[in-house]
Design a protein around this motif. Sequence first.
Motif, PDB file in Angstrom:
ATOM      1  N   ALA A 145      65.428  25.590  39.230  1.00 30.37           N
ATOM      2  CA  ALA A 145      66.816  25.380  39.644  1.00 30.37           C
ATOM      3  C   ALA A 145      67.518  26.710  39.908  1.00 30.37           C
ATOM      4  O   ALA A 145      68.195  26.893  40.926  1.00 30.37           O
ATOM      5  N   ALA A 146      67.331  27.672  39.006  1.00 24.52           N
ATOM      6  CA  ALA A 146      68.034  28.942  39.158  1.00 24.52           C
ATOM      7  C   ALA A 146      67.377  29.819  40.216  1.00 24.52           C
ATOM      8  O   ALA A 146      68.049  30.325  41.124  1.00 24.52           O
ATOM      9  N   GLY A 147      66.063  30.015  40.111  1.00 21.11           N
ATOM     10  CA  GLY A 147      65.370  30.954  40.993  1.00 21.11           C
ATOM     11  C   GLY A 147      65.425  30.520  42.446  1.00 21.11           C
ATOM     12  O   GLY A 147      65.682  31.340  43.340  1.00 21.11           O
TER      13      GLY A 147
ATOM     14  N   LEU B 128      58.554  34.965  42.734  1.00 25.23           N
ATOM     15  CA  LEU B 128      57.301  34.882  41.971  1.00 25.23           C
ATOM     16  C   LEU B 128      57.309  33.605  41.148  1.00 25.23           C
ATOM     17  O   LEU B 128      58.297  33.322  40.466  1.00 25.23           O
ATOM     18  N   GLU B 129      56.232  32.874  41.185  1.00 27.52           N
ATOM     19  CA  GLU B 129      56.159  31.639  40.398  1.00 27.52           C
ATOM     20  C   GLU B 129      54.782  31.555  39.730  1.00 27.52           C
ATOM     21  O   GLU B 129      53.758  31.687  40.394  1.00 27.52           O
ATOM     22  N   GLU B 130      54.840  31.299  38.438  1.00 26.53           N
ATOM     23  CA  GLU B 130      53.604  31.222  37.660  1.00 26.53           C
ATOM     24  C   GLU B 130      52.784  29.970  37.995  1.00 26.53           C
ATOM     25  O   GLU B 130      51.559  29.976  37.932  1.00 26.53           O
TER      26      GLU B 130
ATOM     27  N   GLY C   3      59.825  24.562  39.775  1.00 27.81           N
ATOM     28  CA  GLY C   3      60.174  24.531  38.351  1.00 27.81           C
ATOM     29  C   GLY C   3      60.360  23.113  37.824  1.00 27.81           C
ATOM     30  O   GLY C   3      59.771  22.153  38.334  1.00 27.81           O
ATOM     31  N   THR C   4      61.194  22.983  36.827  1.00 28.96           N
ATOM     32  CA  THR C   4      61.358  21.698  36.152  1.00 28.96           C
ATOM     33  C   THR C   4      62.037  20.670  37.053  1.00 28.96           C
ATOM     34  O   THR C   4      61.975  19.468  36.788  1.00 28.96           O
ATOM     35  N   THR C   5      62.672  21.117  38.141  1.00 31.45           N
ATOM     36  CA  THR C   5      63.321  20.140  39.027  1.00 31.45           C
ATOM     37  C   THR C   5      62.285  19.199  39.648  1.00 31.45           C
ATOM     38  O   THR C   5      62.617  18.097  40.064  1.00 31.45           O
TER      39      THR C   5
ATOM     40  N   ALA D  19      66.526  14.026  38.486  1.00 31.25           N
ATOM     41  CA  ALA D  19      67.411  14.201  39.646  1.00 31.25           C
ATOM     42  C   ALA D  19      68.861  13.849  39.329  1.00 31.25           C
ATOM     43  O   ALA D  19      69.672  13.610  40.224  1.00 31.25           O
ATOM     44  N   ILE D  20      69.209  13.834  38.051  1.00 34.88           N
ATOM     45  CA  ILE D  20      70.583  13.496  37.650  1.00 34.88           C
ATOM     46  C   ILE D  20      71.488  14.701  37.902  1.00 34.88           C
ATOM     47  O   ILE D  20      71.144  15.818  37.514  1.00 34.88           O
ATOM     48  N   ILE D  21      72.604  14.423  38.534  1.00 34.47           N
ATOM     49  CA  ILE D  21      73.503  15.510  38.913  1.00 34.47           C
ATOM     50  C   ILE D  21      74.842  15.378  38.179  1.00 34.47           C
ATOM     51  O   ILE D  21      75.450  14.307  38.176  1.00 34.47           O
TER      52      ILE D  21
ATOM     53  N   PRO E 157      71.859  19.592  33.112  1.00 32.85           N
ATOM     54  CA  PRO E 157      72.315  20.936  33.503  1.00 32.85           C
ATOM     55  C   PRO E 157      71.917  21.451  34.876  1.00 32.85           C
ATOM     56  O   PRO E 157      72.401  22.503  35.300  1.00 32.85           O
ATOM     57  N   GLN E 158      71.026  20.767  35.585  1.00 32.28           N
ATOM     58  CA  GLN E 158      70.482  21.386  36.805  1.00 32.28           C
ATOM     59  C   GLN E 158      71.571  21.908  37.747  1.00 32.28           C
ATOM     60  O   GLN E 158      71.504  23.035  38.247  1.00 32.28           O
ATOM     61  N   HIS E 159      72.588  21.091  37.986  1.00 34.85           N
ATOM     62  CA  HIS E 159      73.621  21.465  38.949  1.00 34.85           C
ATOM     63  C   HIS E 159      74.404  22.690  38.466  1.00 34.85           C
ATOM     64  O   HIS E 159      74.761  23.552  39.253  1.00 34.85           O
TER      65      HIS E 159
HETATM   66  C1  LIG Z   1      61.573  15.525  31.996  1.00 38.98           C
HETATM   67  C2  LIG Z   1      62.825  16.269  32.360  1.00 38.98           C
HETATM   68  C3  LIG Z   1      63.857  15.612  33.011  1.00 38.98           C
HETATM   69  C4  LIG Z   1      65.020  16.302  33.349  1.00 38.98           C
HETATM   70  N1  LIG Z   1      65.981  15.640  34.038  1.00 38.98           N
HETATM   71  C5  LIG Z   1      67.074  16.311  34.455  1.00 38.98           C
HETATM   72  C6  LIG Z   1      68.013  15.681  35.279  1.00 38.98           C
HETATM   73  O1  LIG Z   1      67.825  14.542  35.668  1.00 38.98           O
HETATM   74  N2  LIG Z   1      69.110  16.385  35.647  1.00 38.98           N
HETATM   75  C7  LIG Z   1      69.319  17.673  35.232  1.00 38.98           C
HETATM   76  O2  LIG Z   1      70.367  18.223  35.547  1.00 38.98           O
HETATM   77  N3  LIG Z   1      68.418  18.299  34.465  1.00 38.98           N
HETATM   78  C8  LIG Z   1      67.286  17.671  34.102  1.00 38.98           C
HETATM   79  N4  LIG Z   1      66.331  18.325  33.396  1.00 38.98           N
HETATM   80  C9  LIG Z   1      66.540  19.750  33.090  1.00 38.98           C
HETATM   81  C10 LIG Z   1      66.475  20.652  34.313  1.00 38.98           C
HETATM   82  O3  LIG Z   1      65.435  20.269  35.178  1.00 38.98           O
HETATM   83  C11 LIG Z   1      66.285  22.087  33.849  1.00 38.98           C
HETATM   84  O4  LIG Z   1      67.324  22.385  32.952  1.00 38.98           O
HETATM   85  C12 LIG Z   1      66.320  23.093  34.974  1.00 38.98           C
HETATM   86  O5  LIG Z   1      65.326  22.823  35.927  1.00 38.98           O
HETATM   87  C13 LIG Z   1      66.130  24.490  34.408  1.00 38.98           C
HETATM   88  O6  LIG Z   1      66.226  25.409  35.447  1.00 38.98           O
HETATM   89  P1  LIG Z   1      65.634  26.884  35.306  1.00 38.98           P
HETATM   90  O7  LIG Z   1      65.662  27.482  36.633  1.00 38.98           O
HETATM   91  O8  LIG Z   1      66.319  27.571  34.188  1.00 38.98           O
HETATM   92  O9  LIG Z   1      64.129  26.679  34.797  1.00 38.98           O
HETATM   93  P2  LIG Z   1      62.947  25.901  35.481  1.00 38.98           P
HETATM   94  O10 LIG Z   1      63.437  24.903  36.453  1.00 38.98           O
HETATM   95  O11 LIG Z   1      62.097  25.435  34.364  1.00 38.98           O
HETATM   96  O12 LIG Z   1      62.185  27.023  36.321  1.00 38.98           O
HETATM   97  C14 LIG Z   1      61.628  28.159  35.722  1.00 38.98           C
HETATM   98  C15 LIG Z   1      60.383  28.537  36.518  1.00 38.98           C
HETATM   99  O13 LIG Z   1      59.996  29.866  36.162  1.00 38.98           O
HETATM  100  C16 LIG Z   1      58.605  29.936  36.102  1.00 38.98           C
HETATM  101  N5  LIG Z   1      58.230  31.057  35.230  1.00 38.98           N
HETATM  102  C17 LIG Z   1      58.423  31.160  33.898  1.00 38.98           C
HETATM  103  N6  LIG Z   1      57.949  32.329  33.444  1.00 38.98           N
HETATM  104  C18 LIG Z   1      57.445  32.983  34.523  1.00 38.98           C
HETATM  105  C19 LIG Z   1      56.801  34.235  34.692  1.00 38.98           C
HETATM  106  N7  LIG Z   1      56.587  35.066  33.646  1.00 38.98           N
HETATM  107  N8  LIG Z   1      56.371  34.592  35.927  1.00 38.98           N
HETATM  108  C20 LIG Z   1      56.564  33.767  37.001  1.00 38.98           C
HETATM  109  N9  LIG Z   1      57.178  32.552  36.880  1.00 38.98           N
HETATM  110  C21 LIG Z   1      57.611  32.179  35.657  1.00 38.98           C
HETATM  111  C22 LIG Z   1      58.206  28.602  35.523  1.00 38.98           C
HETATM  112  O14 LIG Z   1      56.837  28.320  35.798  1.00 38.98           O
HETATM  113  C23 LIG Z   1      59.187  27.650  36.202  1.00 38.98           C
HETATM  114  O15 LIG Z   1      58.635  27.106  37.362  1.00 38.98           O
HETATM  115  C24 LIG Z   1      65.164  17.670  33.018  1.00 38.98           C
HETATM  116  C25 LIG Z   1      64.145  18.322  32.360  1.00 38.98           C
HETATM  117  C26 LIG Z   1      62.971  17.646  32.041  1.00 38.98           C
HETATM  118  C27 LIG Z   1      61.873  18.379  31.339  1.00 38.98           C
END
Ligand SMILES: Cc1cc2nc3c(=O)[nH]c(=O)nc-3n(C[C@H](O)[C@H](O)[C@H](O)COP(=O)(O)OP(=O)(O)OC[C@H]3O[C@@H](n4cnc5c(N)ncnc54)[C@H](O)[C@@H]3O)c2cc1C
Lengths: 519, 152
Positions: free
Chosen positions: A40-42, A59-61, A104-106, A111-113, A498-500
């Motif tokens: 979501a952030a990256g 970069l994505e792991e 990532g986790t998206t 998909a809740i906003i 939190p995604q949004h």
């Molecule tokens: C089952 C589930 C359902 C959810 N449902 C919702 C929802 O409906 N609505 C909502 O708002 N939120 C939801 N969430 C939460 C939401 O998806 C996350 O809070 C959000 O995606 C987090 O964003 P982020 O960018 O911080 O991390 P992420 O989206 O997790 O992305 C981080 C990325 O960084 C990569 N990474 C980590 N370390 C490294 C490294 N050293 N080098 C390279 N890449 C790396 C990871 O592989 C990952 O792909 C849900 C979460 C889960 C688990």
Amino acid sequence: MSVADLDAPASPAGMFGLRDVAERALVEDSADVIVIGSGAAGATSARVLSAAGLEVIVLEEGSVLSAPRSDMYTSFKHHWRDMGLQAAEGRAFTPLLQGRVVGGTTVMNGAIIHRLPEPIYDGWAAEHAVNRSFSYAELERVFDALDRELMVGPAPDAVFGENNRLMQLGVERIGATGNRIQRSVSGCRGSAHCNQGCPTRRKQSMDVSFIPRALEAGARLYYQCRAERVRAKRSRAEAVEGRFVDPVTRARGPRFRFHARRAIVVCASAIQTPGLLAASGVGRRSRLLGERLQAHPGTGVVGVFDAPVKMSFGATQGYESKHFWHERMKFEAVGMPLEFAAARLPGIGPALMQELASFDHLAIWGVQIRAEAQGQVRRGLFGGTSVHYDLTDADVERLKLGVSRLIQMMFAAGAREVLPGVHGLPERISSPDQAAPLAALPSDPRRFHCIAAHLFGTAKLGLSPHSSVVDLQGQVHDSPGLYVMDSSIFPTNLGVNPQHSISALAWLLSERLAERKAP
Amino acid sequence: MGLLPFEKRWLVSVITCLIPSGASERLPEGAADLPLERFIDDLLAHAPLKFLLGLRACLWVVSLAPCVVLGRLRLFHQLGDEEQLQLLTRFKDSDAYLVREMPLLFKMVGCLAYGGHPRIQARLALEPRDETPPDWARTASQRAPETPGGDS
Ligand SMILES: Cc1cc2nc3c(=O)[nH]c(=O)nc-3n(C[C@H](O)[C@H](O)[C@H](O)COP(=O)(O)OP(=O)(O)OC[C@H]3O[C@@H](n4cnc5c(N)ncnc54)[C@H](O)[C@@H]3O)c2cc1C
Ligand code: SF4
């Protein structure tokens, strides 16, 4: 080697994975900004920075989700961190669910906003001075843009599904309010497969929305590419080093070194970001790096209905109630895949088989709480991370209240039986009063099965380097040129999905970064 | 980390007790009707070390438990179906958190295999489902080799 040397990569255009670089000894590349993490952030940051004309490398792991499968095991193995088996330790184990895939986790979320609730913003302004960086009105402008780009709208009638409809009935019958969930989906088919990765790519997860948009604007994405540390030159962050590794086979590829002319933006999530900063020797002055982990732990209640529910059809999560939000709890329908639901059912042996055979008749709804608990993320014994997180007594009391409300809703909606999933209550109850002992149970998290999917706070933002890890622009206090833009920087949890909010903050801070003069 | 061949047999016996065959008309197949050993091999090859250490520890506890819990000088897999179920039920209902989590852990592992198989999903009329079984459930000739760096 630079990306210009890569001949006819087998990966999608603009993306380079292990197989594209396997023969190289060292992979080198450079750009204005390097973004670590494509969730979501990256992805949002890459989308904004590349649209502003900056050259961006992401970069994505994890790998690329090319052909989603229905079974959870394959999804876990290929696209979730630690195969979905990562857990926080406290008195109880709390699974911490995270994606590890492009997007990532998206990719596997519901998909809740939701927009950042205004009272939460006000608290951040009063206690963490965020108003000196951005106003709520600025956030709203970004939320509007995000809504448009991610096609946010309510779950349509045709794919609402019975699990969601019954929850609506239950919520209304107990006199509470609720609403259809706003989701970032275009043309949902109601396959209830959001957790495996949308099979028809209707969900606007980052891999189908902001990542392609960033690539179109000229960004490059390296996947199966694990950042290990950020290097500084004359105290300014200027390069990211790490290694290409296949996350499934663990096969090691070449090392890489990517140079950033302007900035490095860490968006690796609230669990991975602190480890990356610590390994780079930065962000530790306040002693808050990896501390203050906050979450929205949640648990589910199963209802058995006479008429078929068919949880396997409908928007995975289509209905919610924020009626009790001021009591730090939120309720959602959760269309769980068979594998998840099976583990949640109480029976074993023949009893489990009977429960599974009646899967069609089960509804599952969950409560998530805005917990007070604060945990820690540390380096683990076996490499990786170790997370400590323990609910407070007040949190457990909220869970008890939340579960008892879910039980009321289930019966109000016509459930024949409810399976509360709380140790100390009967496995199956056939009337709400059988749940009365719940209130008197000790405040012990081990009585529940919670998961945590929303994670915050491990590299908190703030004004002072003594009480925060990053400044109000997301820049690490002691590392010019190094930014954090994921939910690690959130001062608190939100009480909504939190995604949004994560995307909105990343968007705003990336706009600021793009406006800053190059060093 | 792998399991020794006898430990794998133990694990199969625990999972097949939790997900038995012939217990439901609609779901006559149990875990034993799937290539469970191949699933276990796949899990052992890919799951994180910490999880596998926990799984192994729980496996030993359950395997040696008949002696303590039922007063029977046997290993878990040597018990009859009824006694196996009785023992796991005692674990499941225990007031000790770690003890009651053990059958849940095995159930979770077993259900990942069982509930994800298209044959089982077809019996429950779940849609959409995969046309082919997951990788672990395919015969050697059906399985694509795991190439490092492949997409998924
Ligand atoms: C089952 C589930 C359902 C959810 N449902 C919702 C929802 O409906 N609505 C909502 O708002 N939120 C939801 N969430 C939460 C939401 O998806 C996350 O809070 C959000 O995606 C987090 O964003 P982020 O960018 O911080 O991390 P992420 O989206 O997790 O992305 C981080 C990325 O960084 C990569 N990474 C980590 N370390 C490294 C490294 N050293 N080098 C390279 N890449 C790396 C990871 O592989 C990952 O792909 C849900 C979460 C889960 C688990
Ligand atoms: S319910 Fe199915 S079709 Fe709709 S977004 Fe989720 S996975 Fe895609």
